[in-house]
Design an enzyme around this catalytic site. Sequence first.
Site, PDB file in Angstrom:
ATOM      1  N   LEU A  36       4.375   2.084   8.643  1.00  0.00           N
ATOM      2  CA  LEU A  36       4.585   1.502   7.317  1.00  0.00           C
ATOM      3  C   LEU A  36       3.733   0.256   7.096  1.00  0.00           C
ATOM      4  CD1 LEU A  36       8.473   1.808   7.017  1.00  0.00           C
ATOM      5  CD2 LEU A  36       6.715   3.464   6.348  1.00  0.00           C
ATOM      6  N   HIS A  40       3.614   1.256   1.520  1.00  0.00           N
ATOM      7  CA  HIS A  40       4.926   1.918   1.636  1.00  0.00           C
ATOM      8  C   HIS A  40       6.046   0.991   1.145  1.00  0.00           C
ATOM      9  CE1 HIS A  40       2.693   3.982   5.030  1.00  0.00           C
ATOM     10  NE2 HIS A  40       3.127   5.012   4.337  1.00  0.00           N
ATOM     11  N   GLU A 151       0.772   6.757  -5.797  1.00  0.00           N
ATOM     12  CA  GLU A 151      -0.360   7.328  -6.551  1.00  0.00           C
ATOM     13  C   GLU A 151      -1.610   7.392  -5.700  1.00  0.00           C
ATOM     14  OE1 GLU A 151      -0.888   5.102 -10.134  1.00  0.00           O
ATOM     15  OE2 GLU A 151       0.797   6.077 -11.126  1.00  0.00           O
TER      16      GLU A 151
END
Length: 280
Positions: A36, A40, A151
Amino acid sequence: MDRVATVDTVRGLREAVASWRAAGKRVALVPTMGALHEGHLSLVDRARELADRVVVSIFVNPTQFAPNEDFSKYPRTLDEDCAKLAGRADLAYTPLLEEMYPAGFATTVSLAGPAAVGLEDAFRPTHFAGVATVVAKLLLQALPDVAVFGEKDYQQLKVVARMARDLDLTAEIVGAPTVREADGLALSSRNRYLSQEERALAPTLYRTLQDCAARLRAGEDAATVMAAGEAALATAGFAVDYLALRDAETLAPVSGLAAPARLLVAARLGVTRLIDNIAV
Ligand code: PAF
């Protein structure tokens, strides 16, 4: 060190979610493969805005990696990940391989639409079937009200949204903006594979997207702009897989900006494959 609570079974996950739901709470899921980073964590924060309880799944999904890809060396940093999620998420779901793919597992989601438009699918032909299958499982295991995807993986976001609609999965699929380094490089767990020299070159990818977008908005011919963008990337040292202008929803090829469009790129620097995209 503070750590987020974890469960590693479907049963444990469902019990936690059911108890929240019984208390009238709205539940969000953020699917990840761990390692992460701030990108994230921004998805987790977005999930927190959309729901009362946030589950982050951490599972390095073997079925979305081709045999020549980096599954075995994909970074696994579960302890650090659980520490990063402390106070930010309510639960980490960390299933083992056998929990996700029990012996005899034999089902795969079959995709068309945005999964078959000649972008990532042209270079990673089995990738989205693996992604969609594991995401369908995660959505059915957690039954969240909402699930948040970056995205940064724009085609993945569209594939998952299409699948959720087509299979009547109840979660709302929400996209969240790409987080970038100060020099524009999109955050990615794979950036750690870049050598120092490659890391210095990597922001050229985003700069090229921005240059192309500016030229397209100024009314220049799309084919000319795309060719110039590819040439600029090649000159900078990238091996370009694609640089493409697509409809922002269907990802079908477009030759202008009549409808909302997206510029998407995938290019390799040495052994590291980078992807990025921006709205035009
Ligand atoms: O974007 C990712 O990290 C993965 O593709 C996902 C959505 C967690 C599925 O394994």
